[in-house]
Design a protein around this motif. Structure first.
Motif, PDB file in Angstrom:
ATOM      1  N   THR A  63       7.044   3.110  -2.024  1.00 28.80           N
ATOM      2  CA  THR A  63       7.383   4.497  -1.685  1.00 28.80           C
ATOM      3  C   THR A  63       8.206   5.019  -2.843  1.00 28.80           C
ATOM      4  OG1 THR A  63       9.274   3.678  -0.454  1.00 28.80           O
ATOM      5  CG2 THR A  63       7.291   4.207   0.808  1.00 28.80           C
ATOM      6  N   GLN A  64       7.554   5.242  -3.938  1.00 28.52           N
ATOM      7  CA  GLN A  64       8.205   5.494  -5.203  1.00 28.52           C
ATOM      8  C   GLN A  64       8.881   6.853  -5.285  1.00 28.52           C
ATOM      9  OE1 GLN A  64       5.259   4.963  -8.187  1.00 28.52           O
ATOM     10  NE2 GLN A  64       4.797   2.895  -7.556  1.00 28.52           N
ATOM     11  N   GLY A  65      10.134   6.850  -5.677  1.00 28.17           N
ATOM     12  CA  GLY A  65      10.834   8.021  -6.155  1.00 28.17           C
ATOM     13  C   GLY A  65      10.975   9.201  -5.229  1.00 28.17           C
ATOM     14  N   THR A  66      10.933   9.037  -3.958  1.00 26.60           N
ATOM     15  CA  THR A  66      11.101  10.185  -3.081  1.00 26.60           C
ATOM     16  C   THR A  66      12.479  10.153  -2.444  1.00 26.60           C
ATOM     17  OG1 THR A  66      10.173   9.038  -1.180  1.00 26.60           O
ATOM     18  CG2 THR A  66       8.635  10.284  -2.545  1.00 26.60           C
ATOM     19  N   ASP A  67      13.010  11.327  -2.168  1.00 28.42           N
ATOM     20  CA  ASP A  67      14.293  11.404  -1.477  1.00 28.42           C
ATOM     21  C   ASP A  67      14.173  10.866  -0.065  1.00 28.42           C
ATOM     22  OD1 ASP A  67      15.522  12.553  -3.668  1.00 28.42           O
ATOM     23  OD2 ASP A  67      15.089  14.595  -2.994  1.00 28.42           O
ATOM     24  N   ARG A  68      13.020  11.047   0.547  1.00 20.57           N
ATOM     25  CA  ARG A  68      12.741  10.523   1.880  1.00 20.57           C
ATOM     26  C   ARG A  68      11.526   9.617   1.763  1.00 20.57           C
ATOM     27  NH1 ARG A  68      11.911  15.215   5.741  1.00 20.57           N
ATOM     28  NH2 ARG A  68      11.291  13.488   7.047  1.00 20.57           N
ATOM     29  N   ARG A 110       8.177   9.642   3.723  1.00 23.76           N
ATOM     30  CA  ARG A 110       7.245  10.761   3.644  1.00 23.76           C
ATOM     31  C   ARG A 110       5.979  10.442   2.875  1.00 23.76           C
ATOM     32  NH1 ARG A 110       9.777  16.208   2.534  1.00 23.76           N
ATOM     33  NH2 ARG A 110       7.672  16.786   3.045  1.00 23.76           N
ATOM     34  N   LEU A 111       6.010   9.456   1.965  1.00 14.20           N
ATOM     35  CA  LEU A 111       4.832   9.123   1.177  1.00 14.20           C
ATOM     36  C   LEU A 111       4.746   7.613   1.029  1.00 14.20           C
ATOM     37  CD1 LEU A 111       2.440  10.158  -0.581  1.00 14.20           C
ATOM     38  CD2 LEU A 111       4.000  10.028  -2.533  1.00 14.20           C
ATOM     39  N   SER A 112       3.653   7.058   1.478  1.00 16.93           N
ATOM     40  CA  SER A 112       3.433   5.631   1.284  1.00 16.93           C
ATOM     41  C   SER A 112       2.280   5.446   0.305  1.00 16.93           C
ATOM     42  CB  SER A 112       3.130   4.933   2.607  1.00 16.93           C
ATOM     43  OG  SER A 112       1.905   5.394   3.140  1.00 16.93           O
ATOM     44  N   VAL A 113       2.328   4.341  -0.421  1.00 21.60           N
ATOM     45  CA  VAL A 113       1.340   4.078  -1.458  1.00 21.60           C
ATOM     46  C   VAL A 113       0.916   2.620  -1.388  1.00 21.60           C
ATOM     47  CG1 VAL A 113       0.877   4.085  -3.947  1.00 21.60           C
ATOM     48  CG2 VAL A 113       2.462   5.766  -2.978  1.00 21.60           C
ATOM     49  N   GLU A 114      -0.369   2.399  -1.400  1.00 21.33           N
ATOM     50  CA  GLU A 114      -0.921   1.047  -1.529  1.00 21.33           C
ATOM     51  C   GLU A 114      -1.989   1.103  -2.609  1.00 21.33           C
ATOM     52  OE1 GLU A 114      -2.272  -0.748   2.089  1.00 21.33           O
ATOM     53  OE2 GLU A 114      -0.596   0.086   3.233  1.00 21.33           O
ATOM     54  N   GLU A 115      -2.018   0.093  -3.457  1.00 18.56           N
ATOM     55  CA  GLU A 115      -2.990   0.049  -4.541  1.00 18.56           C
ATOM     56  C   GLU A 115      -3.713  -1.287  -4.552  1.00 18.56           C
ATOM     57  OE1 GLU A 115       0.094   1.998  -7.653  1.00 18.56           O
ATOM     58  OE2 GLU A 115      -1.766   1.245  -8.504  1.00 18.56           O
ATOM     59  N   HIS A 116      -4.980  -1.214  -4.931  1.00 22.89           N
ATOM     60  CA  HIS A 116      -5.736  -2.421  -5.222  1.00 22.89           C
ATOM     61  C   HIS A 116      -6.874  -2.037  -6.163  1.00 22.89           C
ATOM     62  CE1 HIS A 116      -8.219  -0.862  -1.885  1.00 22.89           C
ATOM     63  NE2 HIS A 116      -9.209  -1.543  -2.420  1.00 22.89           N
ATOM     64  N   THR A 117      -7.577  -3.033  -6.646  1.00 27.83           N
ATOM     65  CA  THR A 117      -8.704  -2.799  -7.538  1.00 27.83           C
ATOM     66  C   THR A 117      -9.974  -3.294  -6.864  1.00 27.83           C
ATOM     67  OG1 THR A 117      -7.278  -3.093  -9.457  1.00 27.83           O
ATOM     68  CG2 THR A 117      -9.633  -3.257  -9.845  1.00 27.83           C
ATOM     69  N   ALA A 118     -11.015  -2.493  -6.952  1.00 28.76           N
ATOM     70  CA  ALA A 118     -12.321  -2.853  -6.409  1.00 28.76           C
ATOM     71  C   ALA A 118     -13.367  -2.595  -7.487  1.00 28.76           C
ATOM     72  CB  ALA A 118     -12.631  -2.036  -5.154  1.00 28.76           C
ATOM     73  N   ASN A 119     -14.059  -3.623  -7.891  1.00 30.52           N
ATOM     74  CA  ASN A 119     -15.091  -3.496  -8.933  1.00 30.52           C
ATOM     75  C   ASN A 119     -14.550  -2.859 -10.210  1.00 30.52           C
ATOM     76  OD1 ASN A 119     -16.953  -4.515  -7.049  1.00 30.52           O
ATOM     77  ND2 ASN A 119     -17.372  -2.458  -6.286  1.00 30.52           N
ATOM     78  N   GLY A 120     -13.322  -3.186 -10.557  1.00 28.03           N
ATOM     79  CA  GLY A 120     -12.709  -2.648 -11.769  1.00 28.03           C
ATOM     80  C   GLY A 120     -12.197  -1.223 -11.633  1.00 28.03           C
ATOM     81  N   ILE A 121     -12.230  -0.682 -10.431  1.00 30.23           N
ATOM     82  CA  ILE A 121     -11.785   0.694 -10.175  1.00 30.23           C
ATOM     83  C   ILE A 121     -10.499   0.651  -9.376  1.00 30.23           C
ATOM     84  CG2 ILE A 121     -12.367   2.887  -9.055  1.00 30.23           C
ATOM     85  CD1 ILE A 121     -15.354   2.063  -9.507  1.00 30.23           C
ATOM     86  N   ARG A 122      -9.523   1.413  -9.804  1.00 25.22           N
ATOM     87  CA  ARG A 122      -8.242   1.488  -9.101  1.00 25.22           C
ATOM     88  C   ARG A 122      -8.413   2.313  -7.829  1.00 25.22           C
ATOM     89  NH1 ARG A 122      -3.557   5.188 -10.935  1.00 25.22           N
ATOM     90  NH2 ARG A 122      -1.844   4.426  -9.664  1.00 25.22           N
ATOM     91  N   VAL A 123      -8.013   1.752  -6.702  1.00 23.44           N
ATOM     92  CA  VAL A 123      -8.052   2.459  -5.415  1.00 23.44           C
ATOM     93  C   VAL A 123      -6.617   2.628  -4.950  1.00 23.44           C
ATOM     94  CG1 VAL A 123      -8.851   2.431  -3.029  1.00 23.44           C
ATOM     95  CG2 VAL A 123     -10.303   1.463  -4.841  1.00 23.44           C
ATOM     96  N   VAL A 124      -6.209   3.876  -4.774  1.00 20.89           N
ATOM     97  CA  VAL A 124      -4.852   4.199  -4.347  1.00 20.89           C
ATOM     98  C   VAL A 124      -4.941   4.846  -2.970  1.00 20.89           C
ATOM     99  CG1 VAL A 124      -2.749   5.487  -4.871  1.00 20.89           C
ATOM    100  CG2 VAL A 124      -4.143   4.579  -6.744  1.00 20.89           C
ATOM    101  N   THR A 125      -4.330   4.201  -1.988  1.00 15.51           N
ATOM    102  CA  THR A 125      -4.300   4.735  -0.635  1.00 15.51           C
ATOM    103  C   THR A 125      -2.944   5.388  -0.418  1.00 15.51           C
ATOM    104  OG1 THR A 125      -5.776   2.997   0.133  1.00 15.51           O
ATOM    105  CG2 THR A 125      -4.513   4.180   1.813  1.00 15.51           C
ATOM    106  N   LEU A 126      -2.973   6.680  -0.129  1.00 16.58           N
ATOM    107  CA  LEU A 126      -1.751   7.444   0.097  1.00 16.58           C
ATOM    108  C   LEU A 126      -1.622   7.741   1.585  1.00 16.58           C
ATOM    109  CD1 LEU A 126      -2.111  10.011  -2.824  1.00 16.58           C
ATOM    110  CD2 LEU A 126      -0.700   7.943  -2.782  1.00 16.58           C
TER     111      LEU A 126
END
Length: 121
Positions: A4-9, A12-28
């Motif tokens: 939950t990078q850099g937010t005052d709260r 309010r924003l969650s982030v998960e990342e992984h790679t699939a077939n060499g492509i970055r997938v970011v789930t917000l």
């Protein structure tokens, strides 16, 4: 990876990342508004030296997005395009999808109903 990078709260924003077939997938998740734009920018802009930047943004858990979020996505799309990569949106739901369609973002950034379709298109 979850953060939950850099937010005052950080709830309010969650982030998960992984790679699939060499492509970055970011789930917000949560709300994308003015309060989280700096954190969002750091998450979605291509990393220096990422060659070529290919990213799918999974918005399935995003409950709200205003124009500041749209502006960040446009900047991320332009940066990826400039680096011969791409940015795609997947799984936008309800009010978030409506905002994307109202401002015509879906005509600029490919929007797909599933992550799998975004990865394959």
């Amino acid at each position: 990876m979850t953060s939950t990078q850099g937010t005052d709260r950080p709830d309010r924003l969650s982030v998960e990342e992984h790679t699939a077939n060499g492509i970055r997938v970011v789930t917000l998740g949560g709300e994308i508004d003015h309060d989280v734009t700096d954190a969002l920018r750091g998450i979605v802009l291509p990393a220096e030296g990422q060659d070529p930047p290919r990213t799918v943004l999974d918005l399935s858990a995003v409950t709200f997005m205003d124009s500041s979020g749209i502006n960040v996505l446009v900047s991320a799309h332009q940066a990826a395009d400039d680096a011969n990569g791409w940015l795609r949106i997947a799984c936008a739901q309800g009010p978030v999808l409506r905002v994307i369609q109202l401002v015509g973002l879906d005509a600029v950034i490919a929007c797909r109903p599933t992550v799998e379709q975004a990865l394959d298109s």
